[in-house]
Motif scaffolding. Structure first.
Motif, PDB file in Angstrom:
ATOM      1  N   SER A   1      30.091  -8.421  19.387  1.00 13.41           N
ATOM      2  CA  SER A   1      30.559  -7.775  20.574  1.00 13.41           C
ATOM      3  C   SER A   1      30.049  -6.383  20.476  1.00 13.41           C
ATOM      4  O   SER A   1      30.037  -5.569  19.406  1.00 13.41           O
TER       5      SER A   1
ATOM      6  N   VAL B   1      38.336 -10.363  25.841  1.00 15.88           N
ATOM      7  CA  VAL B   1      37.652 -11.468  25.851  1.00 15.88           C
ATOM      8  C   VAL B   1      37.887 -12.535  26.868  1.00 15.88           C
ATOM      9  O   VAL B   1      36.781 -12.971  27.351  1.00 15.88           O
TER      10      VAL B   1
ATOM     11  N   GLN C   1      25.752 -11.061  23.501  1.00 15.50           N
ATOM     12  CA  GLN C   1      26.215 -12.291  23.045  1.00 15.50           C
ATOM     13  C   GLN C   1      25.114 -13.525  22.890  1.00 15.50           C
ATOM     14  O   GLN C   1      25.083 -14.205  22.093  1.00 15.50           O
TER      15      GLN C   1
ATOM     16  N   SER D   1      29.413 -17.905  25.209  1.00 11.48           N
ATOM     17  CA  SER D   1      29.937 -17.745  23.741  1.00 11.48           C
ATOM     18  C   SER D   1      30.569 -16.411  23.661  1.00 11.48           C
ATOM     19  O   SER D   1      29.913 -15.382  24.249  1.00 11.48           O
ATOM     20  N   PHE D   2      31.633 -16.149  22.829  1.00  9.14           N
ATOM     21  CA  PHE D   2      32.006 -14.882  22.321  1.00  9.14           C
ATOM     22  C   PHE D   2      32.053 -14.909  20.814  1.00  9.14           C
ATOM     23  O   PHE D   2      33.055 -15.502  20.443  1.00  9.14           O
TER      24      PHE D   2
ATOM     25  N   GLU E   1      27.602  -6.933  27.715  1.00 13.04           N
ATOM     26  CA  GLU E   1      28.182  -8.022  26.634  1.00 13.04           C
ATOM     27  C   GLU E   1      27.341  -9.272  26.697  1.00 13.04           C
ATOM     28  O   GLU E   1      27.224  -9.991  25.600  1.00 13.04           O
ATOM     29  N   VAL E   2      27.592  -9.776  28.165  1.00 19.84           N
ATOM     30  CA  VAL E   2      26.698 -11.376  28.039  1.00 19.84           C
ATOM     31  C   VAL E   2      25.563 -11.335  27.370  1.00 19.84           C
ATOM     32  O   VAL E   2      25.127 -12.038  26.650  1.00 19.84           O
TER      33      VAL E   2
ATOM     34  N   TYR F   1      36.037 -10.861  29.919  1.00 21.46           N
ATOM     35  CA  TYR F   1      34.487 -11.174  29.772  1.00 21.46           C
ATOM     36  C   TYR F   1      34.157 -12.708  30.059  1.00 21.46           C
ATOM     37  O   TYR F   1      33.325 -12.909  30.813  1.00 21.46           O
TER      38      TYR F   1
ATOM     39  N   PRO G   1      37.277  -5.343  19.879  1.00 18.27           N
ATOM     40  CA  PRO G   1      37.893  -6.222  20.869  1.00 18.27           C
ATOM     41  C   PRO G   1      39.228  -6.804  20.793  1.00 18.27           C
ATOM     42  O   PRO G   1      39.782  -7.150  19.684  1.00 18.27           O
TER      43      PRO G   1
ATOM     44  N   LEU H   1      33.931 -20.030  21.305  1.00 17.46           N
ATOM     45  CA  LEU H   1      34.940 -18.945  20.982  1.00 17.46           C
ATOM     46  C   LEU H   1      35.046 -18.808  19.367  1.00 17.46           C
ATOM     47  O   LEU H   1      35.461 -19.858  18.868  1.00 17.46           O
TER      48      LEU H   1
END
Length: 271
Positions: free
Chosen positions: A98, A108, A30, A92-93, A26-27, A111, A103, A151
């Motif tokens: 995602s 979040v 993103q 950041s998300f 996920e990191v 994360y 999500p 975010l």
């Protein structure tokens, strides 16, 4: 690039997002999205400069408020991309980026905990997650490190609660959040004593032209100035053209359906 990203995301969703490995993917996803979208930003440099200056004022919350489709999410990516290139530590998300098909706020926050090097297991209620996030932020910034957290608008997530927000951010931490104009989240952030607000205004006529030309270039269009210029003027004069989202959708539609000789009618036929 967007199509490749969407296909890759769909493939990744087929694999379970296990603790650790899943969050690391996920990191990476993103960060990749932020790099791609931030790099292709065009125009509105005064807005970017103003937002960066506001973020640079120090710890606290920066609220990016604007209308739906006004380019606020794209601005988040541009800011994160620019800050990271300058050497800042950024996490950041963005919901669209995602790997998780749906999500939640709990996802979040987990994360963010993973990024901060904190334990992601344990109780998943908002109170516990919020307390652990606050503690992880304090520990991260204790050594003098700084962090910008970016975010997307999270208030429409099914488990949204405002209680997770730290009442005070530690020295070195800045939280940048998207909040739609007039939304409960915008009002909530305004009520904090440490919030600075950046307003994302609709595109002006000159900005519309710059953005439209850039979008055409991204689509690989090789329309001559003689052919396109009159129709571009028609397009940017439309009521919805103050929104980057409208321009993107309109130009995508024109690119799929209109031939050179039919551009004028196609532009007039846009909703």
């Amino acid at each position: 690039q967007r199509l490749v990203s969407q296909v890759w995301g769909a493939v990744q969703r087929l694999a379970p997002l296990r603790e650790g490995g899943g969050m690391e993917r996920e990191v990476q996803g993103q960060e990749g999205y932020r790099e791609r979208e931030g790099r292709v930003w065009v125009g509105r440099e005064e807005l970017v400069t103003s937002a960066l200056a506001t973020i640079g004022q120090g710890p606290g919350v920066v609220s990016l408020s604007g209308p739906q489709g006004g380019g606020t999410t794209a601005l988040l990516s541009r800011l994160g991309h620019t800050l990271a290139r300058k050497g800042a530590r950024v996490v950041s998300f963005i919901l669209e980026a995602s790997l998780h098909p749906q999500p939640t706020l709990a996802y979040v926050l987990s994360y963010l905990l993973h990024f901060l090097g904190a334990q992601t297991g344990g109780p998943s209620d908002m109170g516990s997650l919020g307390a652990r996030l606050k503690q992880a932020l304090q520990q991260f910034c204790t050594s003098g490190a700084s962090l910008v957290i970016i975010l997307d608008d999270l208030q429409h997530l099914e488990d949204w609660q405002a209680g997770w927000l730290p009442s005070v951010l530690p020295q070195g931490a800045v939280l940048v959040m998207k909040a739609l104009k007039g939304s409960k989240l915008q009002l909530l952030l305004r009520a904090r004593g440490d919030t600075k607000e950046v307003t994302v205004l609709p595109l002006e006529t000159k900005e519309r032209t710059v953005v439209a030309r850039a979008l055409l270039t991204r689509q690989g269009k090789q329309l001559s100035e003689e052919v396109w210029a009159p129709h571009l003027q028609q397009l940017v004069a439309r009521r919805g053209a103050s929104s980057p989202g409208y321009l993107s959708l309109a130009l995508s539609k024109l690119g799929r359906e209109a031939r050179h000789e039919g551009l004028g009618g196609a532009v007039l036929g846009l909703a």
